[in-house]
Design a protein around this motif. Structure first.
Motif, mmCIF file in Angstrom:
data_model
loop_
_atom_site.group_PDB
_atom_site.id
_atom_site.type_symbol
_atom_site.label_atom_id
_atom_site.label_comp_id
_atom_site.label_asym_id
_atom_site.label_seq_id
_atom_site.Cartn_x
_atom_site.Cartn_y
_atom_site.Cartn_z
ATOM 1 N N VAL A 26 3.950 -1.735 -28.359
ATOM 2 C CA VAL A 26 2.808 -3.016 -28.314
ATOM 3 C C VAL A 26 2.701 -4.292 -28.062
ATOM 4 O O VAL A 26 1.788 -4.916 -27.516
ATOM 5 C CB VAL A 26 1.844 -3.004 -29.313
ATOM 6 C CG1 VAL A 26 0.926 -1.278 -30.183
ATOM 7 C CG2 VAL A 26 3.049 -3.375 -30.722
ATOM 8 N N GLU A 69 -0.820 2.777 -21.552
ATOM 9 C CA GLU A 69 -0.294 2.915 -23.207
ATOM 10 C C GLU A 69 -1.258 2.309 -24.106
ATOM 11 O O GLU A 69 -1.524 2.986 -24.874
ATOM 12 C CB GLU A 69 0.430 1.403 -23.114
ATOM 13 C CG GLU A 69 2.348 2.267 -22.767
ATOM 14 C CD GLU A 69 3.364 1.363 -22.455
ATOM 15 O OE1 GLU A 69 3.134 0.019 -21.951
ATOM 16 O OE2 GLU A 69 4.282 1.706 -22.788
ATOM 17 N N ILE A 70 -2.191 1.274 -23.538
ATOM 18 C CA ILE A 70 -2.965 1.013 -24.387
ATOM 19 C C ILE A 70 -3.969 1.953 -24.955
ATOM 20 O O ILE A 70 -4.310 2.086 -26.500
ATOM 21 C CB ILE A 70 -4.142 0.091 -23.421
ATOM 22 C CG1 ILE A 70 -3.155 -1.070 -23.702
ATOM 23 C CG2 ILE A 70 -4.842 -0.474 -25.332
ATOM 24 C CD1 ILE A 70 -4.304 -2.292 -23.106
ATOM 25 N N ARG A 71 -4.442 3.287 -23.920
ATOM 26 C CA ARG A 71 -4.529 4.270 -24.463
ATOM 27 C C ARG A 71 -4.723 5.178 -25.722
ATOM 28 O O ARG A 71 -5.348 5.178 -26.369
ATOM 29 C CB ARG A 71 -5.533 4.966 -23.049
ATOM 30 C CG ARG A 71 -6.875 4.819 -22.708
ATOM 31 C CD ARG A 71 -7.782 5.576 -21.361
ATOM 32 N NE ARG A 71 -6.688 5.603 -20.585
ATOM 33 C CZ ARG A 71 -6.952 4.602 -19.311
ATOM 34 N NH1 ARG A 71 -7.776 3.648 -19.268
ATOM 35 N NH2 ARG A 71 -6.237 5.232 -18.798
ATOM 36 N N ALA A 94 2.521 -3.454 -24.284
ATOM 37 C CA ALA A 94 0.656 -3.465 -23.754
ATOM 38 C C ALA A 94 -0.075 -4.549 -23.869
ATOM 39 O O ALA A 94 -1.497 -4.559 -23.518
ATOM 40 C CB ALA A 94 0.866 -1.902 -24.039
ATOM 41 N N LEU A 95 0.206 -4.929 -25.306
ATOM 42 C CA LEU A 95 -1.186 -5.912 -26.151
ATOM 43 C C LEU A 95 -0.225 -7.385 -26.144
ATOM 44 O O LEU A 95 -1.471 -7.858 -26.632
ATOM 45 C CB LEU A 95 -1.490 -5.208 -27.166
ATOM 46 C CG LEU A 95 -2.193 -3.775 -26.983
ATOM 47 C CD1 LEU A 95 -2.280 -3.294 -28.204
ATOM 48 C CD2 LEU A 95 -3.949 -4.050 -26.684
ATOM 49 N N ASP A 118 -6.188 -2.213 -19.160
ATOM 50 C CA ASP A 118 -6.321 -1.005 -19.589
ATOM 51 C C ASP A 118 -6.207 0.252 -19.233
ATOM 52 O O ASP A 118 -6.170 1.234 -19.478
ATOM 53 C CB ASP A 118 -7.944 -0.769 -19.243
ATOM 54 C CG ASP A 118 -9.265 -0.016 -19.786
ATOM 55 O OD1 ASP A 118 -9.023 0.569 -20.818
ATOM 56 O OD2 ASP A 118 -9.937 0.640 -19.253
ATOM 57 N N ASP A 132 -10.118 -5.120 -28.941
ATOM 58 C CA ASP A 132 -9.625 -5.750 -27.703
ATOM 59 C C ASP A 132 -9.761 -6.756 -27.562
ATOM 60 O O ASP A 132 -10.892 -8.484 -27.848
ATOM 61 C CB ASP A 132 -11.094 -5.243 -27.006
ATOM 62 C CG ASP A 132 -10.454 -3.476 -26.030
ATOM 63 O OD1 ASP A 132 -9.664 -3.257 -26.107
ATOM 64 O OD2 ASP A 132 -11.694 -2.978 -26.657
ATOM 65 N N GLY A 148 -2.785 -9.275 -22.628
ATOM 66 C CA GLY A 148 -3.768 -7.946 -23.691
ATOM 67 C C GLY A 148 -4.911 -7.217 -22.555
ATOM 68 O O GLY A 148 -5.159 -7.207 -24.465
ATOM 69 N N ILE A 194 -2.187 4.389 -27.484
ATOM 70 C CA ILE A 194 -2.286 3.383 -28.821
ATOM 71 C C ILE A 194 -3.371 3.157 -29.376
ATOM 72 O O ILE A 194 -3.272 4.353 -30.516
ATOM 73 C CB ILE A 194 -1.655 1.640 -28.649
ATOM 74 C CG1 ILE A 194 -0.899 1.510 -28.357
ATOM 75 C CG2 ILE A 194 -2.006 0.945 -29.739
ATOM 76 C CD1 ILE A 194 -0.685 -0.139 -27.428
ATOM 77 N N ARG A 195 -4.586 3.086 -28.746
ATOM 78 C CA ARG A 195 -6.448 3.735 -29.784
ATOM 79 C C ARG A 195 -6.320 4.653 -29.794
ATOM 80 O O ARG A 195 -6.503 4.979 -31.339
ATOM 81 C CB ARG A 195 -6.939 3.202 -28.883
ATOM 82 C CG ARG A 195 -8.635 2.740 -29.228
ATOM 83 C CD ARG A 195 -9.834 2.631 -28.301
ATOM 84 N NE ARG A 195 -9.257 1.701 -26.837
ATOM 85 C CZ ARG A 195 -8.877 0.086 -27.502
ATOM 86 N NH1 ARG A 195 -9.864 0.084 -28.368
ATOM 87 N NH2 ARG A 195 -8.700 -0.757 -26.592
ATOM 88 N N SER A 250 -1.562 -6.497 -31.135
ATOM 89 C CA SER A 250 -2.141 -5.414 -31.604
ATOM 90 C C SER A 250 -2.823 -5.836 -32.530
ATOM 91 O O SER A 250 -2.212 -6.260 -33.772
ATOM 92 C CB SER A 250 -1.394 -4.309 -31.978
ATOM 93 O OG SER A 250 0.098 -4.870 -33.337
#
Ligand SMILES: Cc1cc2nc3c(=O)[nH]c(=O)nc-3n(C[C@H](O)[C@H](O)[C@H](O)COP(=O)(O)OP(=O)(O)OC[C@H]3O[C@@H](n4cnc5c(N)ncnc54)[C@H](O)[C@@H]3O)c2cc1C
Length: 462
Positions: A248, A123-125, A251-252, A120, A140, A117, A127-128, A255
């Motif tokens: 998720v 994929e994370i962008r 990527a994380l 940056d 985060d 996790g 999701i956000r 979440s």
């Protein structure tokens, strides 16, 4: 017995207090008292019986050296935004720095060097972006995942280290009360069920965990230890197929989403996400069966589970938040004949119970086989249920498929944070010589934050 320091509870908070004292070269005599067993003797019979047999006098999952940490998923949250409110007491920067320090100790004792996790990436962008559109905050939080089996090895190493460095480990001993003389805490009274023992100490540290919360509440009332009513979380454990969560999860790993859904605008959040994990049952001493979840490093299921929790804070005249959550749990257990209840999300929206045969028709198969199909809405308070339904619909915008009709909701998922003990920034209560740490103090709710509070306690006791 006379010691310089007596610590009640060998969970992460108690352990890290002793560990930090020793690592910093303290010569103080320390007793670490634990009502459960040494880690090498902790056994949950469920691996053989395949169902919870409600062990007496205590549950091995939550009791014994390393506390609720031994059989936990071993996810170390490396952000001070997660795991409790300790930053409000001692400051966020100190907590963040101490997380890095405590993390280095876990690494020394063999924790996996990989951290989930932290990327940056695109994929994370994305999701956000979806979270923002859904009105949710994506927190985060880098995570070091020890895994249930590895966590036990790590804590075994720490147990041996403490014993080798002269800490007196007293297993099978339960603290019954503190000893007060002229309003100063002078130690504790213990029992092994047959005989009592008094330990006199200059400093008494209580780190009794969630399981010790009820007991500590009584001690606070008896000795006027300043505290305030804590928060309780009432929620559900959600289980879906890994395919639904794969973005998720990749990527994380976890979440952490927070929302304040209408109409109540209470805080609702995701918690303890277990990709490829298993839903589990935990039994409290008063026979309350609650749902939880964990994942193994190697053994994986086809499902991901996570908790959705609604925080409840009460105002006067009500001051028994733990009793409130217990009643919700008892009612749910009653409907499930003592078992955890499971219901499909679609059935909740349709206003009907779930039947066992209907579970068998879904893509997602429950990983808690002894959960009973039924109707969780009959026992869940209206406010919590509506919060959960609205939150799931918001999460569906971040994770399409999350609000599918077949999504499983297990209940009761309860988090008791115990009353919050009032302390100064050096963890002194209003009773001289007495300190309260970890989950039982109401300031932490996770392995890392409890460990950090222990490290700070060790430093202050030096
Ligand atoms: C199934 C499960 C999974 C979890 N997974 C995670 C996770 O992945 N990540 C995470 O961050 N957190 C997780 N948690 C929460 C985490 O384990 C706790 O937040 C953490 O262990 C709290 O540490 P603590 O030292 O405050 O208390 P605890 O770990 O609860 O330890 C308290 C100890 O005190 C002992 N005790 C209590 N009363 C007395 C008494 N009167 N006399 C003597 N001894 C007493 C208990 O037996 C216990 O061993 C999980 C919890 C559970 C139950």
């Amino acid at each position: 017995m006379k010691k310089d320091i007596v610590i009640i509870g060998a969970g992460p908070a108690g352990i890290f207090t002793a560990l930090e004292l020793i690592r910093k070269g303290s010569k103080k005599s320390i007793a670490l008292v634990e009502k459960g067993a040494a880690i090498e003797h902790r056994r949950c019979p469920k691996s053989v019986t395949h169902k919870c047999v409600n062990c007496k006098p205590y549950c091995h999952i939550t009791t014994g050296f390393s506390g609720a940490g031994a059989f936990s998923d071993g996810k170390l949250s490396l952000s001070c935004e997660v795991g409790g409110d300790l930053p409000d007491l001692v400051g966020a920067d100190l907590v963040q720095d101490t997380i890095a320090y405590a993390d280095s100790i876990y690494l020394e004792f063999g924790a996996d060097t990989h951290v989930e996790g932290v990327t940056d990436g695109d994929e994370i962008r994305a999701i956000r972006k979806r979270a923002i559109a859904a009105g949710l905050k994506l927190v985060d939080c880098p995570i070091r995942h020890m895994g249930t089996e590895k966590a036990q090895d790590i804590y075994l190493g720490i147990e041996k280290y403490l014993a080798d460095h002269g800490v007196e480990l007293l297993f099978g001993m339960e603290c019954v009360n503190i000893i007060l003389q002229d309003s100063v805490c002078k130690g504790v009274t213990l029992t092994d069920g047959k005989k009592d023992l008094e330990i006199y100490a200059d400093e008494t540290v209580i780190a009794a965990g969630r399981r010790g919360a009820d007991w500590l509440e009584k001690v606070c009332a008896e000795h006027n230890i300043a505290h305030q009513s804590g928060t309780v979380d009432v929620g559900v454990r959600v289980e879906v197929r890994n395919e639904v969560m794969e973005t998720v999860n990749r990527a994380l790993y976890e979440s952490k989403l927070i929302g304040y859904p209408k109409p109540f605008k209470n805080k609702v959040r995701t918690f303890c996400q277990n990709p490829g994990g298993f839903v589990s049952q935990e039994n409290y001493d008063n026979d309350l069966a609650v749902v939880n979840g964990h994942s193994y490093k190697e053994k994986k299921s086809d499902n991901t589970n996570l908790a959705i929790l609604c925080s409840h804070n009460f105002n006067e005249p009500f001051n028994q938040p733990i009793a409130f959550a217990q009643k919700v749990g008892e009612l749910t257990n009653m409907l499930g004949a003592g078992h955890i209840l499971v219901q499909r999300y679609g059935d909740i929206l349709d206003g009907k119970r779930t039947w066992a045969k209907e579970l068998a028709r879904s893509n997602v198969r429950p990983t808690l086989p002894d959960a009973v199909a039924g109707d969780i809405t009959s026992a869940m308070p209206y406010r919590s249920m509506l919060n959960i339904i609205n939150f799931i619909q918001a999460v569906d915008k971040v994770v399409p498929g999350f609000a599918a009709p077949e999504t499983l909701l297990y209940s009761p998922e309860l988090k008791f944070y115990s009353n919050r003990i009032k302390m100064d920034t050096h963890l002194n209560t209003n009773v001289q010589g007495l300190h309260c740490l970890g989950d039982s103090s109401g300031w932490t709710r996770g392995l890392m934050m409890a460990s950090v509070m222990g490290v700070l306690m060790g430093r202050y006791l030096l």
